[in-house]
Design a protein around this motif. Structure first.
Motif, PDB file in Angstrom:
ATOM      1  N   GLU A 179     -51.445  -3.821 -42.790  1.00 17.40           N
ATOM      2  CA  GLU A 179     -50.066  -3.883 -43.078  1.00 17.40           C
ATOM      3  C   GLU A 179     -49.470  -3.182 -41.776  1.00 17.40           C
ATOM      4  O   GLU A 179     -48.171  -3.812 -41.825  1.00 17.40           O
ATOM      5  CB  GLU A 179     -49.970  -2.613 -44.291  1.00 17.40           C
ATOM      6  N   ARG A 180     -49.800  -2.322 -41.158  1.00 19.24           N
ATOM      7  CA  ARG A 180     -49.025  -1.981 -39.916  1.00 19.24           C
ATOM      8  C   ARG A 180     -49.075  -2.558 -38.575  1.00 19.24           C
ATOM      9  O   ARG A 180     -48.740  -2.110 -37.785  1.00 19.24           O
ATOM     10  CB  ARG A 180     -49.305  -0.549 -39.737  1.00 19.24           C
ATOM     11  N   GLY A 181     -49.954  -3.580 -38.595  1.00 16.57           N
ATOM     12  CA  GLY A 181     -49.953  -4.539 -37.342  1.00 16.57           C
ATOM     13  C   GLY A 181     -51.024  -3.987 -36.407  1.00 16.57           C
ATOM     14  O   GLY A 181     -51.001  -4.571 -35.365  1.00 16.57           O
ATOM     15  N   GLN A 182     -51.871  -3.036 -36.676  1.00 12.28           N
ATOM     16  CA  GLN A 182     -53.263  -2.702 -35.985  1.00 12.28           C
ATOM     17  C   GLN A 182     -54.240  -3.432 -36.007  1.00 12.28           C
ATOM     18  O   GLN A 182     -55.145  -3.482 -35.100  1.00 12.28           O
ATOM     19  CB  GLN A 182     -53.699  -1.124 -36.388  1.00 12.28           C
ATOM     20  N   ILE A 183     -54.192  -4.325 -37.228  1.00 14.00           N
ATOM     21  CA  ILE A 183     -55.209  -5.354 -37.307  1.00 14.00           C
ATOM     22  C   ILE A 183     -54.131  -6.618 -37.663  1.00 14.00           C
ATOM     23  O   ILE A 183     -53.550  -6.651 -38.605  1.00 14.00           O
ATOM     24  CB  ILE A 183     -56.171  -5.218 -38.432  1.00 14.00           C
ATOM     25  N   THR A 184     -54.271  -7.805 -36.816  1.00 16.53           N
ATOM     26  CA  THR A 184     -53.499  -8.852 -36.979  1.00 16.53           C
ATOM     27  C   THR A 184     -54.472 -10.061 -37.362  1.00 16.53           C
ATOM     28  O   THR A 184     -55.426 -10.327 -36.948  1.00 16.53           O
ATOM     29  CB  THR A 184     -52.865  -9.280 -35.688  1.00 16.53           C
ATOM     30  N   GLY A 185     -53.613 -11.217 -37.942  1.00 10.34           N
ATOM     31  CA  GLY A 185     -54.184 -12.416 -38.009  1.00 10.34           C
ATOM     32  C   GLY A 185     -55.129 -12.848 -39.377  1.00 10.34           C
ATOM     33  O   GLY A 185     -55.282 -14.054 -39.610  1.00 10.34           O
ATOM     34  N   GLY A 186     -55.135 -11.827 -40.169  1.00  8.24           N
ATOM     35  CA  GLY A 186     -55.774 -12.015 -41.418  1.00  8.24           C
ATOM     36  C   GLY A 186     -55.363 -11.285 -42.630  1.00  8.24           C
ATOM     37  O   GLY A 186     -54.363 -10.362 -42.528  1.00  8.24           O
ATOM     38  N   ILE A 187     -55.672 -11.788 -43.763  1.00 12.94           N
ATOM     39  CA  ILE A 187     -55.217 -11.041 -45.156  1.00 12.94           C
ATOM     40  C   ILE A 187     -56.192 -10.196 -45.253  1.00 12.94           C
ATOM     41  O   ILE A 187     -57.548 -10.622 -45.584  1.00 12.94           O
ATOM     42  CB  ILE A 187     -55.119 -12.050 -45.884  1.00 12.94           C
ATOM     43  N   VAL A 188     -56.279  -8.538 -45.313  1.00 11.45           N
ATOM     44  CA  VAL A 188     -57.353  -7.785 -45.540  1.00 11.45           C
ATOM     45  C   VAL A 188     -57.151  -6.988 -46.867  1.00 11.45           C
ATOM     46  O   VAL A 188     -55.960  -6.561 -47.205  1.00 11.45           O
ATOM     47  CB  VAL A 188     -57.400  -6.826 -44.273  1.00 11.45           C
ATOM     48  N   ASP A 189     -58.125  -6.913 -47.544  1.00 14.94           N
ATOM     49  CA  ASP A 189     -58.372  -6.169 -48.737  1.00 14.94           C
ATOM     50  C   ASP A 189     -59.533  -5.571 -49.002  1.00 14.94           C
ATOM     51  O   ASP A 189     -60.604  -6.019 -48.500  1.00 14.94           O
ATOM     52  CB  ASP A 189     -58.131  -6.875 -49.904  1.00 14.94           C
ATOM     53  N   GLY A 190     -59.566  -4.211 -49.415  1.00 14.02           N
ATOM     54  CA  GLY A 190     -60.742  -3.553 -49.833  1.00 14.02           C
ATOM     55  C   GLY A 190     -60.338  -2.270 -50.302  1.00 14.02           C
ATOM     56  O   GLY A 190     -58.928  -1.740 -50.381  1.00 14.02           O
TER      57      GLY A 190
END
Length: 466
Positions: free
Chosen positions: A364-375
Motif C-alpha cells: 500500500e505504501r509503495g515499498q513493494i510495487t507492481g502487484g496486487i498483494v493480499d494476505g
C-alpha cells in the motif's frame, strides 16, 4: 417433476409425436479436442498442432467432426427417446468447420414414425453461434416400448496430465528469434545436466560454457554419445572450483546466466554469495518457480521453495518483489500476489500472518510495487474462488492468485514436490536478485525441466526493463 439433471426419464414409442425435439448447446474447448483425441486415438495434427493447422485449409485448429456429431448421440441417448433406444442409422453432412471457442447448438426433431417396426426418424442439425449450419443429417432409432427412469451416478472426475505443458509451449514460442543466452553450466558431470546444455543449445536457447573437470565431462559425453563439438569447456579441478570459476565468468560479463549441474545448491550459492567475488546486489536473492497445474486455469508462480530457509520480514519483501519483477518482465500484466499462511486471519500465535499483514501494508505504501498483494491467505482460498466465497473473503487476489509466497523453505519445498509427484505438475525456475539469473534445478530434474528453465531465463534477460 425432477430437477436433478442426473435423473433421466425416457419417452416410449407411443409417447413420441411428430415434431418433438430436443436441443443441446456446447462450446468447443482445447480440452475437448485433447480428450476426444485421447479417447478415439485420432491424432490428426489439424486438431492438435497449431503450427500445422496454420498451413492447413482452415488456417487454424478445428474440432474433430465427430465431436460435433457426438452431440446427436447424447440427445438421442439421454433425452429423446432416451434410455432403451437402439441406434440403427445415422447420416451426416459436414458443412463447416468448428473452431476453438465456437458455441454449437445441436437439435434433433422427429420427422417420421414407423408403427410396424417402432422406428423413429429424426432430423439432426448443428448450428454455430453465427447461426450457420455446420452439420446436418438424419438419425434412425428403434424407440423403447417401456418407460425407463434412471438416477444416473455422477461420472468420475478426471485430470489430464499432458506431455507438453501449456506454459512450456508458451515459453518456447516466446524465445523463438531471441539471441541465445550465454550460460555457464556449473559442474555438468551427469547425463541430465550435460544433455540439457546440449539440447538447449540445439534449440537456440543458450550458448553453453561447460565449467568443471574436463575429463569427467568428456567421459559422460562419450558414454552417452553426446556431441561436445559446439561447446566450450573451462576445466576446473572439482565442483567447488567450478562454482567459483562460473561466478567469475559472470562477474566479468562473459556469461549472462548460470545453470546448476551436479553439485549441491549450497556449494553453488556459497560462490554466488561471496561478499567480495560473488554476484550480490542490493536485493535479497530468491527462487521463483513457474508452474503449470492441470487443474488451475493459468500459470502459477511459487516462491521461495529453494533458497531462503526462514526469511524475516524485510527478506520476504525482496522475495515478493523478485517474483513480481519476473512476472512483469514476462509481459504477463499485473500479478495477484497471495501471501500464504495456515489461516486467513491475523494472529500473533502464527508469526507468518503478522508478516503477511505487514507485507500488504508495504504494498500500500509503495515499498513493494507492481502487484496486487493480499494476505494472510490459506492455500485453499488463495487458489479457489469457491473456498474464498465460503469463508466470506472479499479480495481481488483470493481464488485467483498468480503468485504464491510461502512463509519458509520447508512449506515451499514440500508444496512444490507434492504438486509434482501427486498431481503431475511441471515447473521451471530461476533465482532472482543476483547480477545474473541462476537456473537452479534439482539434481534429479530431467533435461526437459532444465531446458524450459533456460528458456525462462532467456526470456527474462531479453525482455526485462534495464
Amino acid at each position: 417433476m425432477h430437477n436433478n439433471p442426473l435423473f433421466i426419464i425416457n419417452k416410449t414409442y407411443d409417447e413420441i409425436k411428430i415434431g418433438d425435439s430436443a436441443t443441446l448447446t456446447r462450446t468447443l474447448t482445447k480440452q475437448d479436442i485433447q480428450l476426444f483425441a485421447i479417447v478415439t486415438g485420432d491424432m490428426n495434427p489439424a486438431h492438435l498442432d497449431e503450427a500445422y493447422a496454420e498451413t492447413d485449409i482452415f488456417h487454424q485448429i478445428v474440432g474433430h467432426g465427430m465431436w460435433t456429431g457426438s452431440m446427436f448421440s447424447v440427445l438421442l441417448g439421454m433425452h429423446l427417446p432416451g434410455p432403451g433406444m437402439i441406434y440403427l442409422k445415422q447420416t451426416l453432412e459436414f458443412l463447416r468447420p468448428v473452431h476453438l471457442g465456437d458455441t454449437i447448438t445441436a437439435t434433433i426433431k422427429v420427422i417420421q414414425k414407423d408403427d410396424t417396426h417402432k422406428h423413429v426418424t429424426f432430423e439432426s442439425l448443428c448450428i454455430n453461434d453465427k447461426n450457420e449450419c455446420v452439420l446436418k443429417g438424419e438419425s434412425l432409432v428403434l424407440a423403447p416400448s417401456e418407460r425407463i427412469s434412471w438416477n444416473a451416478a455422477p461420472l468420475p472426475e478426471y485430470q489430464m496430465k499432458t506431455s507438453n505443458h501449456n506454459y512450456e509451449q508458451w515459453l518456447l514460442k516466446k524465445v523463438v528469434g531471441l539471441k541465445p543466452l550465454k550460460v555457464a553450466m556449473v559442474h555438468p558431470v551427469d547425463v541430465f545436466s550435460l544433455s540439457a546444455a546440449i539440447e538447449a543449445a540445439k534449440a537456440g536457447i543458450i550458448e553453453p560454457i561447460l565449467v568443471g573437470p574436463k575429463d569427467k565431462i568428456k567421459k559422460v559425453a562419450e558414454d552417452e554419445h553426446l556431441d561436445l563439438s559446439h561447446c566450450t569447456i573451462v576445466s576446473t579441478e572439482h565442483s567447488h572450483a567450478a562454482a567459483a570459476a562460473a561466478v567469475d565468468l559472470a562477474v566479468q560479463g562473459k556469461v549472462e546466466a548460470l545453470m546448476k549441474g551436479k553439485l549441491h545448491t549450497d556449494e553453488l550459492m556459497a560462490a554466488i554469495l561471496d561478499k567480495e567475488k560473488g554476484l550480490r546486489t542490493g536485493r535479497r536473492m530468491s527462487h521463483v518457480l513457474i508452474l503449470d497445474v492441470p487443474s488451475y486455469p493459468k500459470p502459477l508462480f511459487l516462491t521461495d521453495a529453494a533458497i531462503n530457509i526462514r526469511p524475516n520480514l524485510m527478506e520476504k519483501k525482496d522475495i515478493v518483489q523478485n517474483a513480481i519483477d519476473l512476472f512483469q518482465a514476462l509481459k504477463l500484466g499485473t500479478p495477484k500476489v497471495a501471501i500464504l499462511s495456515a489461516v486467513e486471519t491475523v494472529t500473533e500465535k502464527i508469526p507468518s500472518t503478522l508478516d503477511a499483514t505487514a507485507l500488504c501494508k508495504m504494498a500500500e505504501r509503495g515499498q513493494i510495487t507492481g502487484g496486487i498483494v493480499d494476505g494472510p491467505l490459506a492455500f485453499d482460498n488463495a487458489v479457489s474462488r469457491e473456498a474464498a466465497t465460503i469463508k466470506d473473503i472479499h479480495s481481488a487476489v483470493a481464488g485467483d492468485a498468480d503468485i504464491l509466497v510461502v512463509s519458509d523453505i520447508e512449506s515451499g519445498n514440500m508444496l512444490y514436490k507434492e504438486l509434482c509427484y501427486f498431481s503431475g505438475v511441471q515447473g521451471a525456475g530461476i533465482v532472482m536478485g543476483a547480477k545474473v539469473p541462476i537456473i537452479l534445478t534439482s539434481r534429479a530434474s530431467d533435461a526437459e525441466n532444465r531446458i524450459i528453465s533456460s528458456a525462462l531465463a532467456l526470456l527474462y534477460v531479453r525482455t526485462r526493463t534495464p
